[in-house]
Design an enzyme around this catalytic site. Structure first.
Site, PDB file in Angstrom:
ATOM      1  N   GLY A  12       0.782  -1.235   0.000  1.00  0.00           N
ATOM      2  CA  GLY A  12       0.000   0.000   0.000  1.00  0.00           C
ATOM      3  C   GLY A  12       0.812   1.283   0.000  1.00  0.00           C
ATOM      4  O   GLY A  12       0.314   2.320   0.441  1.00  0.00           O
ATOM      5  N   ASN A  14       1.585   3.055  -2.600  1.00  0.00           N
ATOM      6  CA  ASN A  14       0.898   3.989  -3.504  1.00  0.00           C
ATOM      7  C   ASN A  14      -0.372   4.531  -2.858  1.00  0.00           C
ATOM      8  O   ASN A  14      -0.689   5.712  -2.989  1.00  0.00           O
ATOM      9  CB  ASN A  14       0.571   3.307  -4.840  1.00  0.00           C
ATOM     10  N   LYS A  65     -16.935 -13.696  -9.215  1.00  0.00           N
ATOM     11  CA  LYS A  65     -16.382 -12.331  -9.210  1.00  0.00           C
ATOM     12  C   LYS A  65     -17.512 -11.305  -9.275  1.00  0.00           C
ATOM     13  O   LYS A  65     -17.467 -10.260  -8.627  1.00  0.00           O
ATOM     14  CB  LYS A  65     -15.449 -12.175 -10.421  1.00  0.00           C
ATOM     15  N   MET A  90      -4.092  -6.915  -7.282  1.00  0.00           N
ATOM     16  CA  MET A  90      -3.578  -7.967  -8.156  1.00  0.00           C
ATOM     17  C   MET A  90      -4.692  -8.894  -8.633  1.00  0.00           C
ATOM     18  O   MET A  90      -4.666 -10.114  -8.405  1.00  0.00           O
ATOM     19  CB  MET A  90      -2.474  -8.750  -7.417  1.00  0.00           C
ATOM     20  N   ARG A  91      -5.641  -8.283  -9.327  1.00  0.00           N
ATOM     21  CA  ARG A  91      -6.819  -9.024  -9.764  1.00  0.00           C
ATOM     22  C   ARG A  91      -7.355  -8.360 -11.029  1.00  0.00           C
ATOM     23  O   ARG A  91      -7.359  -7.130 -11.105  1.00  0.00           O
ATOM     24  CB  ARG A  91      -7.852  -8.931  -8.627  1.00  0.00           C
ATOM     25  N   ASN A 107      -5.066   2.247 -13.477  1.00  0.00           N
ATOM     26  CA  ASN A 107      -4.145   1.311 -12.825  1.00  0.00           C
ATOM     27  C   ASN A 107      -2.722   1.799 -13.005  1.00  0.00           C
ATOM     28  O   ASN A 107      -2.400   2.457 -13.990  1.00  0.00           O
ATOM     29  CB  ASN A 107      -4.298  -0.080 -13.464  1.00  0.00           C
ATOM     30  N   HIS A 109       1.268   0.333 -13.204  1.00  0.00           N
ATOM     31  CA  HIS A 109       1.984  -0.925 -13.452  1.00  0.00           C
ATOM     32  C   HIS A 109       3.486  -0.644 -13.568  1.00  0.00           C
ATOM     33  O   HIS A 109       3.875   0.328 -14.233  1.00  0.00           O
ATOM     34  CB  HIS A 109       1.459  -1.567 -14.744  1.00  0.00           C
TER      35      HIS A 109
END
Ligand code: GAR
Length: 188
Positions: A12, A14, A65, A90-91, A107, A109
Site C-alpha cells: 500500500g 501507492n 467475481k 492484483m486481480r 491502474n 503498473h
C-alpha cells in the site's frame, strides 16, 4: 471535492502516497474508500492509521467475481466515487465493476506497457536484461494490464537487482500517480 477509491492487495505505498496527497491538499480530493481483497495485507493497517474507511473481503467467500464486484459497486455508489485508482490490486477487474465505472478506473503498473504485463513485471524485465525500465498508468479494461495508456515514465538501470528496480520505480510511481490523478480530476 472529488471522491477517490483506492484498491490494493499488499503493502500500500501507492495508497499512502495518494492519501497523503489528499490530506495535504496537494490533491483536491478525498480517499473515501480503500478496497482490499487480501485480509491481513499491510495496506489495511495503513488505511486505519490514516482514518480511511476500508472494505476488506476474501474472494473465496463469494461464488463468483460478479458477486463481490456487485458489493463493491454498491459501496462505490454510496461514496459517490469519481475515480477508482488500482494500486497493486492484483486481480483482473470483471464486467460488473467495469460496466458500472466505465472510464473511471485507472491502474499503475511497474513496466513500460505493453511490455512485461503481469504480477512479476520487474523480475521478468530484469531476467530479460532490460536497460530502460519504467512505470505506466493506464485506463483499465478487461485485459490484464490492458487499456489505453495515460502516462509513462522511463528510467535507466543497468544492474541486475530486482529489489533496486522496485526501489527506484516506487519513488517514481508515487509522484507519477499523484500527478496523473491531479490532471484527470482537473478534466472532470
Ligand atoms: C506497485 O509497484 C504497482 O505498480 C504494482 O504493485 C505494486 C504495489 O505496491 N502493480 C502491478 O504489478 C499491477 N500489475 P504498493 O502496494 O506498495 O503500492
Amino acid at each position: 471535492m472529488k471522491h477517490l477509491a483506492v484498491f490494493a492487495s499488499g503493502t500500500g505505498t501507492n495508497f499512502v502516497a495518494i492519501a497523503k496527497a489528499c490530506q495535504s491538499g496537494q490533491l483536491d480530493a478525498r480517499v473515501a474508500l480503500m478496497v482490499c481483497d487480501c485480509p491481513g495485507a499491510p495496506v489495511i493497517d495503513r488505511a486505519a492509521e490514516m482514518g480511511i474507511e476500508s472494505f476488506v473481503f476474501s474472494p473465496k467467500d463469494y461464488l463468483t467475481k460478479a458477486d463481490f464486484e456487485a458489493v463493491i459497486v454498491k459501496l462505490l455508489d454510496e461514496k459517490k466515487i469519481d475515480l477508482v485508482c488500482l494500486a497493486g490490486y492484483m486481480r483482473i477487474v470483471g464486467g460488473t465493476l467495469l460496466r458500472a465505472y466505465e472510464g473511471k478506473i485507472i491502474n499503475i503498473h511497474p513496466s513500460l506497457l505493453p511490455a512485461f504485463k503481469g504480477a512479476h513485471a520487474v523480475e521478468d524485465a530484469v531476467a530479460y536484461g532490460v536497460k530502460v525500465y519504467g512505470i505506466t498508468i493506464h485506463w483499465v479494461n478487461d485485459q490484464l494490464d490492458g487499456g489505453k495508456i495515460i502516462a509513462q515514465r522511463a528510467f535507466p538501470y543497468e544492474g541486475s537487482d530486482p529489489a533496486e528496480v522496485h526501489r527506484i520505480g516506487q519513488k517514481i510511481e508515487h509522484e507519477l500517480y499523484v500527478q496523473t490523478i491531479k490532471e484527470l480530476l482537473c478534466e472532470r
